[in-house]
Write a protein that holds these residues in place. Structure first.
Motif, PDB file in Angstrom:
ATOM      1  N   ALA A 187     -38.758  49.441   2.761  1.00 16.51           N
ATOM      2  CA  ALA A 187     -38.182  49.251   4.100  1.00 16.51           C
ATOM      3  C   ALA A 187     -38.078  47.779   4.463  1.00 16.51           C
ATOM      4  CB  ALA A 187     -39.013  49.992   5.135  1.00 16.51           C
ATOM      5  N   ASP A 188     -39.061  46.987   4.060  1.00 18.38           N
ATOM      6  CA  ASP A 188     -39.008  45.556   4.363  1.00 18.38           C
ATOM      7  C   ASP A 188     -37.788  44.897   3.722  1.00 18.38           C
ATOM      8  OD1 ASP A 188     -41.281  45.686   5.884  1.00 18.38           O
ATOM      9  OD2 ASP A 188     -42.616  44.915   4.330  1.00 18.38           O
ATOM     10  N   GLU A 189     -37.373  45.397   2.548  1.00 22.43           N
ATOM     11  CA  GLU A 189     -36.168  44.853   1.910  1.00 22.43           C
ATOM     12  C   GLU A 189     -34.907  45.386   2.585  1.00 22.43           C
ATOM     13  OE1 GLU A 189     -33.824  44.641  -2.382  1.00 22.43           O
ATOM     14  OE2 GLU A 189     -35.930  45.254  -2.345  1.00 22.43           O
ATOM     15  N   VAL A 190     -34.858  46.703   2.813  1.00 22.14           N
ATOM     16  CA  VAL A 190     -33.650  47.311   3.397  1.00 22.14           C
ATOM     17  C   VAL A 190     -33.356  46.732   4.779  1.00 22.14           C
ATOM     18  CG1 VAL A 190     -32.642  49.467   4.231  1.00 22.14           C
ATOM     19  CG2 VAL A 190     -33.933  49.442   2.095  1.00 22.14           C
ATOM     20  N   PHE A 191     -34.423  46.526   5.560  1.00 24.18           N
ATOM     21  CA  PHE A 191     -34.250  46.099   6.941  1.00 24.18           C
ATOM     22  C   PHE A 191     -34.678  44.642   7.142  1.00 24.18           C
ATOM     23  CE2 PHE A 191     -35.283  50.692   6.896  1.00 24.18           C
ATOM     24  CZ  PHE A 191     -34.018  51.168   7.243  1.00 24.18           C
ATOM     25  N   ALA A 192     -34.438  43.837   6.124  1.00 23.28           N
ATOM     26  CA  ALA A 192     -34.821  42.419   6.201  1.00 23.28           C
ATOM     27  C   ALA A 192     -34.097  41.695   7.328  1.00 23.28           C
ATOM     28  CB  ALA A 192     -34.535  41.728   4.865  1.00 23.28           C
ATOM     29  N   ASP A 193     -32.907  42.186   7.727  1.00 23.51           N
ATOM     30  CA  ASP A 193     -32.125  41.532   8.783  1.00 23.51           C
ATOM     31  C   ASP A 193     -32.309  42.201  10.146  1.00 23.51           C
ATOM     32  OD1 ASP A 193     -31.077  39.722   6.935  1.00 23.51           O
ATOM     33  OD2 ASP A 193     -29.418  41.065   6.416  1.00 23.51           O
ATOM     34  N   ALA A 194     -33.359  43.001  10.292  1.00 20.06           N
ATOM     35  CA  ALA A 194     -33.557  43.730  11.547  1.00 20.06           C
ATOM     36  C   ALA A 194     -33.686  42.794  12.737  1.00 20.06           C
ATOM     37  CB  ALA A 194     -34.789  44.625  11.445  1.00 20.06           C
ATOM     38  N   GLU A 195     -34.393  41.702  12.588  1.00 21.92           N
ATOM     39  CA  GLU A 195     -34.582  40.791  13.714  1.00 21.92           C
ATOM     40  C   GLU A 195     -33.254  40.193  14.168  1.00 21.92           C
ATOM     41  OE1 GLU A 195     -37.454  37.111  15.167  1.00 21.92           O
ATOM     42  OE2 GLU A 195     -37.371  37.661  13.042  1.00 21.92           O
ATOM     43  N   GLN A 196     -32.404  39.808  13.211  1.00 23.08           N
ATOM     44  CA  GLN A 196     -31.100  39.256  13.575  1.00 23.08           C
ATOM     45  C   GLN A 196     -30.242  40.300  14.285  1.00 23.08           C
ATOM     46  OE1 GLN A 196     -32.827  38.804  10.785  1.00 23.08           O
ATOM     47  NE2 GLN A 196     -31.990  37.163   9.502  1.00 23.08           N
TER      48      GLN A 196
END
Length: 258
Positions: A139-148
């Motif tokens: 999940a950390d890789e898939v959603f690496a751009d979550a903050e942006q």
């Protein structure tokens, strides 16, 4: 007989659904860098029949094995045993991991076969924990751009131009985006664009500002915010963002503070 052909009498089985495409999940069994992100620094895998499997746990506990079979992106089979100590010597157990696409998600099914029931029982909590870690690493890789994406969500609320705001939202949300708060029940990006446009018309100058760091776990994000108008805080709250495996936001629920 070898570990590839022996019939082990005792099995441990677990399954979980991961919010990620199957091809990406499988890369964690073929790429030593990703494998080490799961198991720990120094862990490696040579993803071919006969290739070596190596796991280094915290405290320098070492596990070694050998790939028996691999069918990307569906299945990998390998032996598993501790280099020293107990409960399983090298080659004395067999792990099978199968991946099945479930829409945009991936169903992971694990079978660990043992010669002894006691050894199996000692691994029950271990696999519960390790697969939980695995789901988070993926999940950390898939959603690496979550903050942006979360930042862009709040920025879009302050955009007065309908076309520009629509383009901003379409870049970060699914077409069927659902948004719920005390004043909204939205189920499409078109409705979202119009609802936020209405907010701009009836409350000119209003904007949302993220406060503090986001908190992310397996495709779900909590983000605190403040609503400002003419530089004055008029409200605050917390949003829950749910991300699709594509990395786009598919659901937002807003909770207003008191």
């Amino acid at each position: 007989m070898t570990a590839a052909t022996i019939a082990f009498p005792h099995q441990l089985e677990r399954h979980l659904t991961i919010r990620a495409p199957r091809a990406l999940v499988f890369r964690y069994f073929t790429d030593s860098e990703r494998w080490a992100k799961w198991w720990g620094p120094g862990s490696t895998i040579d993803a071919r029949p006969g290739g070596k499997v190596y796991i280094r746990y915290p405290g320098d506990v070492e596990v070694a094995g050998e790939v028996i079979a691999i069918q990307p992106p569906e299945q990998i089979v390998f032996t598993y045993g501790f280099v020293s100590g107990t409960p399983v010597p090298p080659g004395a157990s067999r792990v099978t991991i199968r991946l099945t696409a479930r829409g945009p998600d991936t169903l992971l099914e694990l079978t660990h076969e043992f010669a002894e029931a006691a050894a199996r029982d000692e691994h029950v909590q271990g696999w519960r924990y390790q697969l939980s870690l695995f789901a988070n690493v993926v999940a950390d890789e898939v959603f690496a751009d979550a903050e942006q994406a979360v930042n862009a969500w709040f920025t879009a609320w302050a955009e007065p131009n309908d076309s520009a705001r629509a383009a901003m939202f379409k870049g970060i949300v699914t077409p069927e985006i659902q948004f719920r708060d005390r004043y909204s029940a939205i189920e499409s990006v078109e409705d979202l664009v119009q609802q936020t446009g209405a907010a701009q018309r009836f409350m000119p100058g209003v904007r949302l500002e993220r406060r503090g760091s986001i908190r992310h776990c397996q495709g779900m994000v909590l983000a605190d915010w403040a609503m400002l108008r003419d530089g004055t805080e008029r409200g605050r709250g917390t949003n829950v963002f749910v991300f699709a495996p594509s990395g786009l936001i598919e659901w937002v629920t807003g909770f207003w503070g008191t």
